[in-house]
Design a protein around this motif. Structure first.
Motif, PDB file in Angstrom:
ATOM      1  N   ARG A 163      -4.636  -3.613   1.149  1.00  0.00           N
ATOM      2  CA  ARG A 163      -3.792  -2.432   1.315  1.00  0.00           C
ATOM      3  C   ARG A 163      -2.978  -2.534   2.604  1.00  0.00           C
ATOM      4  O   ARG A 163      -1.796  -2.221   2.638  1.00  0.00           O
ATOM      5  CB  ARG A 163      -4.638  -1.174   1.319  1.00  0.00           C
ATOM      6  N   GLU A 208       0.271   0.270   0.350  1.00  0.00           N
ATOM      7  CA  GLU A 208       0.458   0.491  -1.081  1.00  0.00           C
ATOM      8  C   GLU A 208      -0.887   0.402  -1.791  1.00  0.00           C
ATOM      9  O   GLU A 208      -1.700  -0.462  -1.478  1.00  0.00           O
ATOM     10  CB  GLU A 208       1.406  -0.565  -1.637  1.00  0.00           C
ATOM     11  N   PRO A 209      -1.158   1.310  -2.743  1.00  0.00           N
ATOM     12  CA  PRO A 209      -2.430   1.252  -3.463  1.00  0.00           C
ATOM     13  C   PRO A 209      -2.593  -0.071  -4.201  1.00  0.00           C
ATOM     14  O   PRO A 209      -1.623  -0.689  -4.604  1.00  0.00           O
ATOM     15  CB  PRO A 209      -2.336   2.407  -4.467  1.00  0.00           C
ATOM     16  N   VAL A 210      -3.840  -0.487  -4.364  1.00  0.00           N
ATOM     17  CA  VAL A 210      -4.135  -1.734  -5.066  1.00  0.00           C
ATOM     18  C   VAL A 210      -4.932  -1.413  -6.319  1.00  0.00           C
ATOM     19  O   VAL A 210      -5.432  -0.313  -6.490  1.00  0.00           O
ATOM     20  CB  VAL A 210      -4.928  -2.719  -4.175  1.00  0.00           C
ATOM     21  N   GLN A 268      -4.531   1.792  -9.484  1.00  0.00           N
ATOM     22  CA  GLN A 268      -3.523   2.745  -9.011  1.00  0.00           C
ATOM     23  C   GLN A 268      -2.145   2.096  -8.998  1.00  0.00           C
ATOM     24  O   GLN A 268      -1.158   2.692  -9.428  1.00  0.00           O
ATOM     25  CB  GLN A 268      -3.872   3.243  -7.612  1.00  0.00           C
ATOM     26  N   ARG A 269      -2.068   0.868  -8.503  1.00  0.00           N
ATOM     27  CA  ARG A 269      -0.796   0.156  -8.483  1.00  0.00           C
ATOM     28  C   ARG A 269      -0.332  -0.120  -9.904  1.00  0.00           C
ATOM     29  O   ARG A 269       0.840   0.028 -10.215  1.00  0.00           O
ATOM     30  CB  ARG A 269      -0.939  -1.147  -7.707  1.00  0.00           C
ATOM     31  N   ARG A 270      -1.242  -0.504 -10.798  1.00  0.00           N
ATOM     32  CA  ARG A 270      -0.884  -0.788 -12.196  1.00  0.00           C
ATOM     33  C   ARG A 270      -0.332   0.461 -12.881  1.00  0.00           C
ATOM     34  O   ARG A 270       0.643   0.388 -13.616  1.00  0.00           O
ATOM     35  CB  ARG A 270      -2.098  -1.334 -12.936  1.00  0.00           C
ATOM     36  N   ARG A 285       1.169   2.984 -11.428  1.00  0.00           N
ATOM     37  CA  ARG A 285       2.480   3.270 -10.853  1.00  0.00           C
ATOM     38  C   ARG A 285       3.535   2.336 -11.440  1.00  0.00           C
ATOM     39  O   ARG A 285       4.623   2.770 -11.797  1.00  0.00           O
ATOM     40  CB  ARG A 285       2.454   3.139  -9.332  1.00  0.00           C
ATOM     41  N   GLN A 286       3.201   1.056 -11.577  1.00  0.00           N
ATOM     42  CA  GLN A 286       4.134   0.101 -12.168  1.00  0.00           C
ATOM     43  C   GLN A 286       4.441   0.456 -13.619  1.00  0.00           C
ATOM     44  O   GLN A 286       5.595   0.404 -14.046  1.00  0.00           O
ATOM     45  CB  GLN A 286       3.564  -1.316 -12.090  1.00  0.00           C
TER      46      GLN A 286
END
Length: 110
Positions: free
Chosen positions: A38, A44-46, A49-51, A53-54
């Motif tokens: 992070r 940025e979230p990992v 959470q990141r998936r 958002r993407q």
């Protein structure tokens, strides 16, 4: 003195302790790695959470249309154009109404 007598025996308890110790090491390594990742990515979230958002950014301009037992996923600008709604911000590459119909192999009914 030979090595045969000094080796630990494979008992049920020894196997359980080994598995537990291995899982604890994995958990410790993951707990250490996540904050480091992070920080490296600027906060940025990992992971999931990141998936999420993407995925939200990829599908933000898409709409699911269900009609007469069929469904389709359209870009919002394409769907608006098919409905006859004028948009100010049409992305490049959307095309004309006839091109959209041809792209999805649709026909116009009168």
């Amino acid at each position: 003195m030979g090595l045969g007598g000094d080796l630990p025996q494979n008992t049920d308890r020894a196997v359980r302790v080994h598995v537990l110790f291995t899982l604890l090491l994995f958990a410790l390594a993951t707990a250490y790695r996540r904050p480091c990742e992070r920080e490296a990515m600027g906060g940025e979230p990992v992971g999931w959470q990141r998936r999420r958002r993407q995925l939200l950014e990829q599908t933000r301009e898409q709409v699911i249309v269900c009609a007469q037992g069929y469904y389709g996923i359209f870009h919002l600008a394409e769907y608006s154009l098919l409905l006859g709604v004028k948009r100010k911000d049409v992305p490049p590459g959307i095309g004309t109404r006839q091109e959209i119909l041809a792209k999805y192999r649709l026909t116009m009914r009168s």
